[in-house]
Design an enzyme around this catalytic site. Structure first.
Site, PDB file in Angstrom:
ATOM      1  N   ASP A  44     -44.551  23.451   6.983  1.00  0.00           N
ATOM      2  CA  ASP A  44     -44.170  22.136   7.486  1.00  0.00           C
ATOM      3  C   ASP A  44     -44.780  21.048   6.622  1.00  0.00           C
ATOM      4  OD1 ASP A  44     -42.693  21.069  10.035  1.00  0.00           O
ATOM      5  OD2 ASP A  44     -44.312  19.678   9.594  1.00  0.00           O
ATOM      6  N   ARG A 103     -34.914  27.567  14.465  1.00  0.00           N
ATOM      7  CA  ARG A 103     -34.625  27.984  15.842  1.00  0.00           C
ATOM      8  C   ARG A 103     -33.171  28.346  16.123  1.00  0.00           C
ATOM      9  NH1 ARG A 103     -37.595  22.833  18.093  1.00  0.00           N
ATOM     10  NH2 ARG A 103     -36.734  22.206  16.100  1.00  0.00           N
ATOM     11  N   TYR A 108     -46.032   9.689   9.740  1.00  0.00           N
ATOM     12  CA  TYR A 108     -46.552  10.557  10.811  1.00  0.00           C
ATOM     13  C   TYR A 108     -48.043  10.311  11.042  1.00  0.00           C
ATOM     14  CZ  TYR A 108     -42.131  13.008  11.008  1.00  0.00           C
ATOM     15  OH  TYR A 108     -40.804  13.301  11.181  1.00  0.00           O
ATOM     16  N   ARG A 139     -33.823  23.594   6.563  1.00  0.00           N
ATOM     17  CA  ARG A 139     -34.228  24.221   7.834  1.00  0.00           C
ATOM     18  C   ARG A 139     -33.500  25.549   8.092  1.00  0.00           C
ATOM     19  NH1 ARG A 139     -36.863  20.812  12.020  1.00  0.00           N
ATOM     20  NH2 ARG A 139     -38.174  19.474  10.763  1.00  0.00           N
ATOM     21  N   ARG A 187     -40.884  33.621  17.049  1.00  0.00           N
ATOM     22  CA  ARG A 187     -41.451  32.391  17.616  1.00  0.00           C
ATOM     23  C   ARG A 187     -41.848  32.595  19.085  1.00  0.00           C
ATOM     24  NH1 ARG A 187     -43.176  28.617  19.557  1.00  0.00           N
ATOM     25  NH2 ARG A 187     -42.682  26.406  19.311  1.00  0.00           N
TER      26      ARG A 187
HETATM   27  O1  CP3 Z   1     -36.190  24.299   5.604  1.00  0.00           O
HETATM   28  C1  CP3 Z   1     -36.834  25.273   6.032  1.00  0.00           C
HETATM   29  O2  CP3 Z   1     -36.299  26.220   6.633  1.00  0.00           O
HETATM   30  C2  CP3 Z   1     -38.308  25.356   5.713  1.00  0.00           C
HETATM   31  C3  CP3 Z   1     -39.228  24.991   6.766  1.00  0.00           C
HETATM   32  C4  CP3 Z   1     -39.392  23.542   7.175  1.00  0.00           C
HETATM   33  C5  CP3 Z   1     -39.770  23.169   8.479  1.00  0.00           C
HETATM   34  N1  CP3 Z   1     -39.991  21.834   8.493  1.00  0.00           N
HETATM   35  C6  CP3 Z   1     -39.939  24.088   9.605  1.00  0.00           C
HETATM   36  C7  CP3 Z   1     -40.036  23.572  10.976  1.00  0.00           C
HETATM   37  C8  CP3 Z   1     -39.323  22.375   6.412  1.00  0.00           C
HETATM   38  C9  CP3 Z   1     -38.897  22.176   4.953  1.00  0.00           C
HETATM   39  C10 CP3 Z   1     -39.715  21.300   7.262  1.00  0.00           C
HETATM   40  C11 CP3 Z   1     -39.810  19.905   6.803  1.00  0.00           C
HETATM   41  C12 CP3 Z   1     -40.128  18.850   7.770  1.00  0.00           C
HETATM   42  N2  CP3 Z   1     -40.992  18.896   8.828  1.00  0.00           N
HETATM   43  C13 CP3 Z   1     -39.626  17.530   7.684  1.00  0.00           C
HETATM   44  C14 CP3 Z   1     -38.728  16.999   6.601  1.00  0.00           C
HETATM   45  C15 CP3 Z   1     -37.325  17.440   6.708  1.00  0.00           C
HETATM   46  C16 CP3 Z   1     -36.601  16.939   7.901  1.00  0.00           C
HETATM   47  O3  CP3 Z   1     -36.067  17.796   8.646  1.00  0.00           O
HETATM   48  O4  CP3 Z   1     -36.500  15.738   8.070  1.00  0.00           O
HETATM   49  C17 CP3 Z   1     -40.170  16.801   8.753  1.00  0.00           C
HETATM   50  C18 CP3 Z   1     -39.916  15.351   9.074  1.00  0.00           C
HETATM   51  C19 CP3 Z   1     -41.038  17.680   9.465  1.00  0.00           C
HETATM   52  C20 CP3 Z   1     -41.906  17.346  10.638  1.00  0.00           C
HETATM   53  C21 CP3 Z   1     -41.587  18.135  11.823  1.00  0.00           C
HETATM   54  N3  CP3 Z   1     -41.725  19.498  11.921  1.00  0.00           N
HETATM   55  C22 CP3 Z   1     -41.087  17.669  13.061  1.00  0.00           C
HETATM   56  C23 CP3 Z   1     -40.773  16.214  13.354  1.00  0.00           C
HETATM   57  C24 CP3 Z   1     -40.961  18.785  13.897  1.00  0.00           C
HETATM   58  C25 CP3 Z   1     -40.607  18.812  15.351  1.00  0.00           C
HETATM   59  C26 CP3 Z   1     -39.201  18.419  15.608  1.00  0.00           C
HETATM   60  C27 CP3 Z   1     -38.392  19.595  15.989  1.00  0.00           C
HETATM   61  O5  CP3 Z   1     -37.358  19.815  15.360  1.00  0.00           O
HETATM   62  O6  CP3 Z   1     -38.798  20.263  16.960  1.00  0.00           O
HETATM   63  C28 CP3 Z   1     -41.314  19.933  13.150  1.00  0.00           C
HETATM   64  C29 CP3 Z   1     -41.296  21.334  13.623  1.00  0.00           C
HETATM   65  C30 CP3 Z   1     -40.629  22.365  12.777  1.00  0.00           C
HETATM   66  N4  CP3 Z   1     -40.716  22.455  11.421  1.00  0.00           N
HETATM   67  C31 CP3 Z   1     -39.865  23.460  13.259  1.00  0.00           C
HETATM   68  C32 CP3 Z   1     -39.495  24.227  12.136  1.00  0.00           C
HETATM   69  C33 CP3 Z   1     -38.733  25.524  12.115  1.00  0.00           C
HETATM   70  C34 CP3 Z   1     -39.601  23.783  14.713  1.00  0.00           C
HETATM   71  C35 CP3 Z   1     -40.828  24.373  15.275  1.00  0.00           C
HETATM   72  C36 CP3 Z   1     -40.595  25.381  16.370  1.00  0.00           C
HETATM   73  O7  CP3 Z   1     -40.254  26.539  16.053  1.00  0.00           O
HETATM   74  O8  CP3 Z   1     -40.824  25.006  17.511  1.00  0.00           O
END
Ligand code: CP3
Length: 349
Positions: free
Chosen positions: A72, A27, A149, A23, A36
């Site tokens: 994502d 944010r 999911y 990640r 964003r």
């Molecule tokens: O690592 C990176 O920088 C690459 C981008 C990346 C994101 N999500 C961006 C993201 C990667 C590799 C993921 C993987 C992901 N997404 C996983 C597996 C890894 C982990 O962290 O467990 C999972 C379970 C998801 C599903 C997901 N995406 C959820 C549950 C959420 C919402 C929860 C939250 O943190 O708000 C997301 C949103 C998400 N994915 C964001 C980002 C930067 C936040 C979105 C925003 O900007 O509002």
């Protein structure tokens, strides 16, 4: 190119321990929040120029040794035909939730260059913009984590509906997982063809099982993806793209995980890295494993923990430094910048 990361993935000699952060584009960075603020999350994922821009931010700001594509793990769910929305503060919502054969049968195995072309376009654009500064990591969710999911309709606490499907209707679970597995295999293949130089498979929720259930309901599908990708790379005579398998709550499952065929094993922070290496069989490449919330410690304590992890990693064939899970949005960016510098300095040979 700075190929320290790829060399470490292959277990080759490296001048220092490469580091990237799960990640890392997110944010906690004001530069990410600025973009964003103008576009919602899914729009950013679907606009290659924006996805590429935020992918590059941590390369310049943190000086990490690899870029990870901004996207994502839930993108393929929408491509299969399920509705996907992200609600502020609530996380993802997938609808309708997949709970019976009727809804599952309506899902398709999409052609990634058609339904997820924006991802491959982002990969192609990034390879150009990176100009070989650092390698680009592609990724997908593991079939099981993706399925949770799709079945729960979003994030879950105890995965009741997922486990009920597995235990009450194993035939439905199996056919549904076959479909997700085929989708993800094609998706990763398309990312590699577009230029991804390594791929990580995220199994965030794989650790909710006993080792027996993990072996039966999670592992076979990941193993199938890894085998199919490796067979395909061989048949295309293309260079082996390293495959990283990350499982959340790794500690109870290492003996199972080591049979997956991955080149690199992601390890979370709930186990000492040297213990994980031993249980994985010693001659392995590992990635990890600092607690993401230790980024709130003073820098000298972070430095102590880095030193400890580097020492514990010395018995492995290769080590890529990372957090044990994603960096959280409240993290001070300066601490992450310092972490990368500390890893590079302390591991220098
Ligand atoms: O690592 C990176 O920088 C690459 C981008 C990346 C994101 N999500 C961006 C993201 C990667 C590799 C993921 C993987 C992901 N997404 C996983 C597996 C890894 C982990 O962290 O467990 C999972 C379970 C998801 C599903 C997901 N995406 C959820 C549950 C959420 C919402 C929860 C939250 O943190 O708000 C997301 C949103 C998400 N994915 C964001 C980002 C930067 C936040 C979105 C925003 O900007 O509002």
């Amino acid at each position: 190119m700075n190929d320290t990361f790829l060399k470490a993935c292959r277990g080759e000699e490296v001048p220092y321990t490469p580091v990237w952060i799960m990640r890392q584009a997110g944010r906690y960075l004001p530069e990410y929040r600025a973009i964003r603020g103008k576009a919602d999350f899914l729009t950013m994922c679907k606009t290659p120029e924006l996805a590429a821009e935020v992918t590059l931010q941590p390369i310049d700001i943190l000086k990490v040794d690899a870029a990870i594509l901004f996207s994502d793990i839930l993108i393929p769910c929408e491509a299969m035909g399920q509705g996907l929305e992200f609600h502020e503060g609530k996380g993802p919502i997938l609808s309708p939730a997949i709970r019976d054969a009727d809804t599952a049968d309506k899902l398709s195995i999409p052609d990634p260059e058609d339904k997820m072309k924006f991802v491959m376009d982002a990969v192609r654009l990034l390879r150009k913009e990176l100009a070989d500064r650092v390698p680009l990591i592609g990724f997908a969710g593991a079939p099981f984590t993706t399925a949770t999911y799709m079945i729960e309709g979003g994030t879950s606490k105890n995965f009741l509906n997922t486990k009920r499907m597995i235990y009450e209707n194993p035939e439905l679970y199996k056919s549904f997982m076959d479909k997700i597995t085929a989708t993800i295999t094609e998706y990763l293949r398309a990312q590699i063809s577009a230029g991804a130089q390594a791929v990580q498979i995220f199994d965030t929720w794989g650790g909710i099982f006993s080792p027996q259930d993990f072996r039966e309901y999670v592992l076979p599908y990941v193993t199938r993806i890894i085998n199919d990708l490796n067979d395909w790379m061989k048949s295309e005579n293309q260079e082996q793209v390293p495959i990283i398998y990350f499982v959340g709550e790794t500690a109870g499952l290492l003996e199972e995980i080591k049979t997956s065929g991955a080149n690199v094993y992601g390890v979370d922070w709930r186990i000492n890295l040297n213990d994980a290496i031993n249980r994985l069989g010693g001659d392995v490449v590992v990635q990890g494993n600092l607690d993401p919330l230790s980024m709130f410690l003073p820098l000298e304590k972070i430095e102590e923990r880095v030193k400890d992890i580097l020492a514990r990693a010395s018995s492995a064939r290769g080590h890529i430094f990372n957090l044990g899970h994603g960096v959280v949005p409240q993290t001070p960016p300066d601490s992450v910048i310092a972490l990368v510098e500390i890893v590079h300095r302390l591991s220098k040979k």
